[in-house]
Design an enzyme around this catalytic site. Structure first.
Site, PDB file in Angstrom:
ATOM      1  N   ASN A   8      -8.485   5.090   1.213  1.00  0.00           N
ATOM      2  CA  ASN A   8      -8.800   6.495   1.494  1.00  0.00           C
ATOM      3  C   ASN A   8      -9.471   7.140   0.282  1.00  0.00           C
ATOM      4  OD1 ASN A   8      -7.689   6.828   4.187  1.00  0.00           O
ATOM      5  ND2 ASN A   8      -5.691   6.474   3.229  1.00  0.00           N
ATOM      6  N   ASP A  68      -6.857  -3.083  -5.300  1.00  0.00           N
ATOM      7  CA  ASP A  68      -5.860  -2.351  -6.061  1.00  0.00           C
ATOM      8  C   ASP A  68      -6.275  -2.452  -7.520  1.00  0.00           C
ATOM      9  OD1 ASP A  68      -3.581  -0.749  -5.541  1.00  0.00           O
ATOM     10  OD2 ASP A  68      -2.323  -2.200  -6.591  1.00  0.00           O
TER      11      ASP A  68
HETATM   12  P1  IMP Z   1      -4.990   2.398  -6.528  1.00  0.00           P
HETATM   13  O1  IMP Z   1      -5.790   1.179  -6.780  1.00  0.00           O
HETATM   14  O2  IMP Z   1      -5.496   3.165  -5.358  1.00  0.00           O
HETATM   15  O3  IMP Z   1      -3.524   2.144  -6.496  1.00  0.00           O
HETATM   16  O4  IMP Z   1      -5.278   3.382  -7.726  1.00  0.00           O
HETATM   17  C1  IMP Z   1      -4.688   3.283  -8.960  1.00  0.00           C
HETATM   18  C2  IMP Z   1      -4.996   4.459  -9.837  1.00  0.00           C
HETATM   19  O5  IMP Z   1      -5.673   3.927 -10.952  1.00  0.00           O
HETATM   20  C3  IMP Z   1      -5.886   5.555  -9.274  1.00  0.00           C
HETATM   21  O6  IMP Z   1      -5.181   6.584  -8.692  1.00  0.00           O
HETATM   22  C4  IMP Z   1      -6.558   6.055 -10.519  1.00  0.00           C
HETATM   23  O7  IMP Z   1      -5.733   6.977 -11.170  1.00  0.00           O
HETATM   24  C5  IMP Z   1      -6.642   4.816 -11.368  1.00  0.00           C
HETATM   25  N1  IMP Z   1      -7.952   4.175 -11.242  1.00  0.00           N
HETATM   26  C6  IMP Z   1      -8.324   3.195 -10.383  1.00  0.00           C
HETATM   27  N2  IMP Z   1      -9.601   2.862 -10.594  1.00  0.00           N
HETATM   28  C7  IMP Z   1     -10.045   3.652 -11.594  1.00  0.00           C
HETATM   29  C8  IMP Z   1     -11.306   3.786 -12.246  1.00  0.00           C
HETATM   30  O8  IMP Z   1     -12.301   3.107 -11.942  1.00  0.00           O
HETATM   31  N3  IMP Z   1     -11.356   4.716 -13.212  1.00  0.00           N
HETATM   32  C9  IMP Z   1     -10.294   5.470 -13.574  1.00  0.00           C
HETATM   33  N4  IMP Z   1      -9.111   5.398 -12.996  1.00  0.00           N
HETATM   34  C10 IMP Z   1      -8.983   4.489 -12.001  1.00  0.00           C
END
Ligand code: IMP
Length: 191
Positions: A8, A68
């Protein structure tokens, strides 16, 4: 080829679309008419990525992928890592997460960190994973207003700008997500 991207997060969609170009038709959950917040209950990026793509494959029967990503900080033993999205609590505030990170790193000489992305691809129910890593460091104050998440405090090796001071094309020169996505595209080209 057509794949659902089980996320999302529009930033992730934009970044991955900018890498795959016309090679791949990516359908977002929204475009597929799916409105769910997919749980990420596991202790590793690998398992959470698998869980997200499996949830959507089981719901739709359509080939899909998820990713992830975690920020792994050396001086914090790899934290926030798999907990990056909810580091400061369940409301997933980027600012609160950054504040907690900077406070936990206060006074630390070693500011080295890396972003690690794991993509889980499910084709006909069979999983293949792809990893992308970007090494860098955490600075002491936020800089820049582009991107998302921890971008304002992360400088990749080879630059003096934070990810939040770069547009998407510049971020892609270094990006963990781009590296993992390129492996995904190379794999799909072999099918
Ligand atoms: P998820 O992969 O959706 O669990 O996201 C993990 C969290 O890592 C996100 O909410 C962001 O805070 C952080 N994150 C993921 N990818 C990036 C990126 O490319 N830059 C900065 N923060 C990131």
């Amino acid at each position: 080829m057509k794949l659902i991207f089980a996320t999302n997060n529009q930033h992730k969609v934009d970044e991955i679309r900018s890498v795959v170009g016309n090679n791949l038709q990516i359908i977002t959950l929204k475009e597929a008419g799916i409105d769910i917040d997919i749980p990420e209950p596991y202790e590793t990026l690998e398992k959470n990525a698998w869980s997200k793509s499996k949830t959507i494959f089981d719901m739709t029967g359509i080939n899909c992928f998820s990713e992830d990503t975690g920020l792994e900080v050396e001086a914090l033993g790899g934290e926030p890592g798999v907990k990056s999205a909810r580091y400061a609590g369940d409301n997933r505030s980027f600012d609160a997460n950054i504040e907690k990170l900077l406070s936990n790193l206060a006074g630390r000489a070693d500011r080295s960190a890396r972003f690690r992305t794991v993509i889980s691809l499910l084709i006909d129910g069979i999983e293949t994973q792809f990893e992308g890593i970007c090494n860098g460091k955490i600075i002491e104050e936020k800089r820049g207003d582009q991107g998302f998440g921890y971008d304002p405090v992360f400088i990749p090796i080879g630059s003096d700008k934070t990810f939040a001071e770069m547009d998407m094309i510049e971020k892609n020169e270094f990006s963990h997500r781009k590296k993992a996505t390129q492996k995904l595209v190379a794999f799909l080209n072999t099918l």
